[in-house]
Design a protein around this motif. Structure first.
Motif, PDB file in Angstrom:
ATOM      1  N   THR A  63      -2.523   4.153  -2.606  1.00 40.23           N
ATOM      2  CA  THR A  63      -1.130   3.727  -3.242  1.00 40.23           C
ATOM      3  C   THR A  63      -0.212   4.780  -3.005  1.00 40.23           C
ATOM      4  O   THR A  63       0.997   4.438  -2.757  1.00 40.23           O
ATOM      5  N   GLU A 123       9.918   0.635  -5.676  1.00 36.59           N
ATOM      6  CA  GLU A 123      10.124   1.904  -5.116  1.00 36.59           C
ATOM      7  C   GLU A 123      11.123   1.665  -3.837  1.00 36.59           C
ATOM      8  O   GLU A 123      11.974   2.879  -3.986  1.00 36.59           O
ATOM      9  N   THR A 178       5.681  11.416  -5.989  1.00 35.30           N
ATOM     10  CA  THR A 178       4.543  10.731  -5.762  1.00 35.30           C
ATOM     11  C   THR A 178       3.184  11.668  -5.384  1.00 35.30           C
ATOM     12  O   THR A 178       2.230  11.444  -5.529  1.00 35.30           O
ATOM     13  N   LEU A 192      -1.083  -1.615  -9.382  1.00 39.10           N
ATOM     14  CA  LEU A 192      -0.483  -0.724  -8.471  1.00 39.10           C
ATOM     15  C   LEU A 192      -0.984  -1.256  -7.058  1.00 39.10           C
ATOM     16  O   LEU A 192      -0.420  -1.004  -6.003  1.00 39.10           O
ATOM     17  N   TYR A 204       3.518   4.054  -1.501  1.00 37.69           N
ATOM     18  CA  TYR A 204       4.791   4.327  -2.192  1.00 37.69           C
ATOM     19  C   TYR A 204       5.585   5.208  -1.039  1.00 37.69           C
ATOM     20  O   TYR A 204       6.846   4.950  -1.049  1.00 37.69           O
ATOM     21  N   TRP A 205       5.121   6.073  -0.374  1.00 41.33           N
ATOM     22  CA  TRP A 205       6.150   7.081   0.424  1.00 41.33           C
ATOM     23  C   TRP A 205       6.725   5.948   1.440  1.00 41.33           C
ATOM     24  O   TRP A 205       7.823   6.148   1.868  1.00 41.33           O
ATOM     25  N   GLN A 255       9.627   4.292  -0.228  1.00 41.99           N
ATOM     26  CA  GLN A 255      10.478   5.125  -0.393  1.00 41.99           C
ATOM     27  C   GLN A 255      11.324   5.556   0.500  1.00 41.99           C
ATOM     28  O   GLN A 255      12.520   5.682   0.632  1.00 41.99           O
ATOM     29  N   PRO A 313       5.362  -3.096  -7.655  1.00 42.23           N
ATOM     30  CA  PRO A 313       5.701  -1.638  -7.700  1.00 42.23           C
ATOM     31  C   PRO A 313       6.347  -0.752  -6.409  1.00 42.23           C
ATOM     32  O   PRO A 313       7.209  -0.185  -6.224  1.00 42.23           O
ATOM     33  N   LEU A 314       5.940  -1.679  -5.140  1.00 42.55           N
ATOM     34  CA  LEU A 314       6.060  -1.276  -3.854  1.00 42.55           C
ATOM     35  C   LEU A 314       7.980  -1.554  -3.709  1.00 42.55           C
ATOM     36  O   LEU A 314       8.720  -1.170  -2.982  1.00 42.55           O
ATOM     37  N   SER A 347       6.860   0.751 -11.475  1.00 45.96           N
ATOM     38  CA  SER A 347       6.357   1.467 -10.563  1.00 45.96           C
ATOM     39  C   SER A 347       6.170   2.978 -11.136  1.00 45.96           C
ATOM     40  O   SER A 347       5.450   3.754 -10.532  1.00 45.96           O
ATOM     41  N   HIS A 366       9.171   6.654  -9.290  1.00 44.88           N
ATOM     42  CA  HIS A 366       9.088   7.952  -8.421  1.00 44.88           C
ATOM     43  C   HIS A 366      10.306   8.141  -7.617  1.00 44.88           C
ATOM     44  O   HIS A 366      10.706   9.307  -7.646  1.00 44.88           O
TER      45      HIS A 366
END
Length: 259
Positions: free
Chosen positions: A94, A26, A81, A16, A98-99, A102, A22-23, A72, A75
């Motif tokens: 991480t 998301e 997250t 991750l 993610y934020w 998203q 993963p990004l 991912s 989320h």
């Protein structure tokens, strides 16, 4: 004949941190959630009603859980997250990535939806556009305090279910089913109250394009879901005591494998 659930390899924490996949997952997942689920309300709400909109959210998240869950964790929600961060299944760096993915994905999804909506003659996008609201922007005219409590509790349920049914950070096997059902149920209750946020990224995108009161009330649909996510993580740690500490597992060279 016994049917086995799909076997997915959960992403390692180091993956991750090092991989862009993963990004990207998301970003794309949040984009699709906003476009299809919020789009159900904007483009087809008068035809499918509250039940149809609730199912659109639940089914979209369920499909995404099996599609990007192994990549991912699916989320697609800053509150989820944050819950994972509080449960120490993710590190802060991480979580921040993610934020960002998203929120940008939610805005991109809303932009695509706005483009489609503008091609429909007579469809109003200002002030509404699938955004969340309270007071005169609520179907039942719920006040500010009531909307805050509702969003907090509804988000609590979502994040608590996610934490309870998932291993590590990934959605595997049949984990996506209770998560999708939970989101659909949450929308059945929440749509008449606030339009149902439980997801800051889902609220930010549509509010930007709706403008007006949708933007002035946006703070509630960021703050309340995040608090709900934190409370879910705290309660989950009490009801599901576990040695599921990401930092310790990472130092030991393994990923925690307990609920």
């Amino acid at each position: 004949m016994q049917v086995k659930s799909p076997e997915f390899k959960a992403p390692e924490l180091k993956d991750l941190e090092e991989s862009p996949q993963p990004l990207a997952a998301e970003f794309l997942g949040t984009l699709l959630l906003v476009f299809f689920a919020v789009g159900a309300a904007v483009l087809a709400g008068e035809y499918i009603g509250t039940l149809g909109i609730a199912l659109a959210f639940g089914f979209t998240l369920l499909a995404l859980a099996y599609t990007i869950g192994p990549i991912s964790g699916c989320h697609v929600n800053p509150a989820v997250t944050l819950g994972m961060l509080m449960a120490r299944r993710l590190d802060l760096e991480t979580a921040v990535k993610y934020w960002i993915a998203q929120i940008v994905g939610g805005i991109a999804g809303a932009a695509l939806l706005f483009l489609v909506a503008k091609q429909v003659p007579g469809l109003k996008t200002s002030e509404a556009f699938g955004s969340n609201g309270f007071g005169d922007r609520s179907a039942v005219h719920i006040n500010t305090g009531g909307a805050f409590v509702a969003e907090l509790v509804l988000t609590f349920l979502l994040v608590y279910v996610v934490l309870g049914v998932t291993h590590k950070v990934a959605v595997v096997g049949f984990d996506g089913l209770p998560i999708g059902i939970a989101l659909a149920t949450i929308h059945l209750v929440g749509i008449p109250l606030t339009g149902t946020s439980v997801n800051p990224a889902r609220s930010i995108g549509p509010a930007i394009f709706a403008g007006g009161a949708a933007l002035s009330q946006l703070w509630l649909f960021i703050v309340a879901p995040l608090i709900g996510g934190v409370l879910a993580a705290v309660v989950h740690a009490i009801t599901h005591p576990q040695p599921n500490v990401a930092a310790e597992a990472d130092r030991a060279g393994r990923t925690p494998d307990v609920r």
